[in-house]
Design an enzyme around this catalytic site. Structure first.
Site: not given
Length: 287
Positions: A10-12, A61, A63, A102-103, A126, A151
């Site tokens: 994933g991205q992270l 996650a 997402t 997450t926010d 979510y 974000w």
């Protein structure tokens, strides 16, 4: 330490892997769903036990925020059940858990940046599943660090930055929501913060991390096009009512980063500086 990184594709996870050689004193196990099913307690316990894992960085996650509204079972398994399974397994080794949240655990009705001790009230599947996951991780492992972010974007996978660049080159005009306010987070910066938190041995607990500054999605889209040199697409501001989605979004989700900045003695990059770095990396990939 022996560190297990889940969700490494994933991205992270990508950015954690990129940064790991800088912290070569640790030994890493990078896994994704094909390597380790984090929802399978027996598989997780066996992996953590046989590899003497001291620390788990959980980047796995569910997402797909809108899809989660109709696929709540899958979201619950990955966002709520898996963190508890992972935390329980590493706790047996007296290890630590770093879990990304997450926010979206907040309802977005505040008028000041959200602190870690402010009440949560998720308004989507979510957000609700991520909040349950936070609690299960904390309950299962006393050495759990929760990092709430917002974000997220990077050169990898699907995200707002890459979508705006693609659509900006394909379309003459584009509507973007202008009444949802927050702060972008560059995954490379979040990965650096994770390693700093480990390096500084910060206390267990909940922390907030995003880049510095405050913008709307519309502002963000305009900045992406400006920095990427996209001039042929006219970006129009929309209200949330004009752009309905299956999942409700927080209107205001700015995170207060005071706690992590003090704990890590760190400066957090400004969102536009980080965006420039990401777009430069994307450009270099396309050369």
């Amino acid at each position: 330490m022996n560190i297990l990184v889940t969700g490494c594709n994933g991205q992270l996870g990508h950015e954690v892997r990129n940064l790991s050689p800088k912290y070569s004193m640790h030994h890493y196990h990078f896994t994704d769903v094909d390597d380790l099913d984090v929802c399978d307690a027996d598989a997780v316990n066996a992996f953590v036990g046989s590899n003497n894992i001291d620390c788990i960085i959980n980047c796995a996650a569910y997402t797909a925020v809108d899809k989660a509204e109709s696929d709540d079972t899958a979201a619950m398994r990955l966002n709520a059940c898996a963190p508890g399974i992972l935390a329980r397994a590493v706790a047996r080794n007296n290890g630590m858990m770093i879990h990304i949240s997450t926010d979206y655990v907040f309802d977005g009705t505040a008028h000041e940046p959200y602190r870690e001790d402010m009440p949560v009230s998720p308004v989507s599947v979510y957000g609700r599943t991520k909040w349950i996951g936070e609690n299960r991780a904390i309950e299962a492992c006393r050495r759990t660090i929760i990092l709430r972010t917002a974000w997220l974007y990077s050169p990898y996978g699907n995200n707002f930055v890459k979508t705006m660049m693609r659509l900006g080159r394909e379309k003459d005009s584009l509507g973007v929501v202008a009444d949802q306010i927050g702060t972008p987070t560059y995954a490379a910066d979040l990965a650096a913060a994770i390693f700093t938190a480990i390096d500084k041995a910060i206390p267990a607990g909940i922390y907030h991390y995003s880049n510095e500054g405050v913008i709307s999605w519309y502002d963000f889209a305009k900045a992406i096009h400006r920095i990427a040199g996209i001039t042929s697409c006219h970006v129009l501001p929309l209200t949330t009512d004009q752009y309905p989605t299956p999942a409700k979004r927080p209107h205001f989700s700015v995170l207060d980063k005071t706690k992590i900045k003090q704990a890590c003695q760190m400066e957090i990059p400004y969102w536009e500086d980080s965006l420039r770095d990401c777009i430069a990396r994307l450009a270099s990939h396309n050369d």
